[in-house]
Write a protein that holds these residues in place. Sequence first.
Motif, mmCIF file in Angstrom:
data_model
loop_
_atom_site.group_PDB
_atom_site.id
_atom_site.type_symbol
_atom_site.label_atom_id
_atom_site.label_comp_id
_atom_site.label_asym_id
_atom_site.label_seq_id
_atom_site.Cartn_x
_atom_site.Cartn_y
_atom_site.Cartn_z
ATOM 1 N N UNK A 426 4.586 57.767 -10.902
ATOM 2 C CA UNK A 426 3.612 58.800 -10.548
ATOM 3 C C UNK A 426 4.299 59.965 -9.838
ATOM 4 N N UNK A 427 5.231 59.628 -8.947
ATOM 5 C CA UNK A 427 5.957 60.669 -8.226
ATOM 6 C C UNK A 427 6.741 61.569 -9.162
ATOM 7 N N UNK A 428 7.341 60.984 -10.191
ATOM 8 C CA UNK A 428 8.127 61.769 -11.149
ATOM 9 C C UNK A 428 7.238 62.717 -11.943
ATOM 10 N N UNK A 429 6.075 62.221 -12.398
ATOM 11 C CA UNK A 429 5.141 63.071 -13.153
ATOM 12 C C UNK A 429 4.615 64.203 -12.260
ATOM 13 N N UNK A 430 4.269 63.832 -11.026
ATOM 14 C CA UNK A 430 3.739 64.831 -10.101
ATOM 15 C C UNK A 430 4.793 65.900 -9.783
#
Length: 455
Positions: A426-430
């Motif tokens: 999720x952190x990477x997409x965000x």
Amino acid sequence: MNLLQTLIAFVFALGTLVIVHELGHFLVARLCGVKVLRFSVGMGKVVFSRRFGIDQTEWVISALPLGGYVKMLDAREQNLEEVPPQDRQREFTCQNVWKRIAIVAAGPVANFILAILLFATLYMHGIPEPVAKIRIVPEQSAAYKAGLRGGERVTAVNGEAIELWSDLRWKLVQLAVEKSSARLDVSRPDPAHSTGALLDTVTVPLDGLAPEDLEGDFLGQLGISLARPPAVLGKIVPDGPAMQGGLQEGDLILAVDGKPVVDGLAFIDMLRSSANKPLQITGRRAGREFTASVTPEGQMQGDRIVGRIKAEVAMIPAMVSVSAAPVEAIAKGAGRTWDTSVLSFKMLGKMLVGEVSLKNITGPITIADYAGQTARIGIVSYISFIAFISISLGVMNLLPIPVLDGGLLLYYFVEVLTGRPVSARFGEIAQRAGMGILMALMLVAVFNDIVRLIS
């Protein structure tokens, strides 16, 4: 020369703000026991570096002078197996969530503290500024309908005492954003007594202002402008139109071609629009009225011809210098920083819902231009500029966009609520989404800069 001064003023201001911001991260990281590997002023390729301190932190200057960063020992970026055992406990991600929040928040907080100190310095020094006195108010304007006529001195806005014109403008900006009304306590001249004053209260509605009005002279839209002194002549240039027409130093100009002259600014406007046209001037000299015929000399200014009579005309408004004791100055600086921050967030919110135009977003070109302009005006204006930009930098970094400090704080507060960190996926997409949002904002800012530069 102006371009060089602008570049120097911009680089100094930006460099100072970046250093203060990153020092906030650095100092709190050290206090929390996190090892700092690098402190960089600028981004991109390193052009200068030195190592200092027990941890041999690398202090560098990088090629692109539009930002900076603090690089900490972080398991997401390096293999901890290569790190000495005594340093592994000093890795960033293994710290408890409150320490991580403190480290990330320290950058914007440092910018706010800098703004408070700069404002406090100005308040202690005392800033000569125009008093909050209103010029003649145009009929049909909102201010005229509210009861203002000109010559009033505003003493309070919605019950809060003010003395300076900048304070009046600031309070009205805040109320205009809220689409509220301004209750002005005023002291107006008493026609029955030349030295007396009448106290009154008028309410000026601000809900009629359109969003685009806030981008320019919104006070002018209301019919409010700064009072100027009467049109009294100063030094007369020998053999100029004023001298040839018989005008003298100290003359008070009352009318031009029968039209009353309300102040020095109005007189200059009349002259500028009457190049090479004979004017019948009525004035007062030593208590007696006189008339004179004067023809303003036409001179090129930009792409048009304006009229000049080659005489000084009083233009400087009534001024006052207000200073404060250190404790009071810090309190006032904190109040100004808080009000500016709140207003900035409100403006951003109104941009999101379309109530305020995206034209208000500015980029590096406009900031550099303002840096140069304020530096040329004087040290007081330049310090005020740095304080406001420091607040803007703090506010911007608190936006909940993943690549900014505000995005990281959002992650950590989610962790506080859920008891577990945000997933790496999720952190990477965000992060990618946040970078896209940031790039879009930068494009809008640069586009606005170019439009302002062209226009």
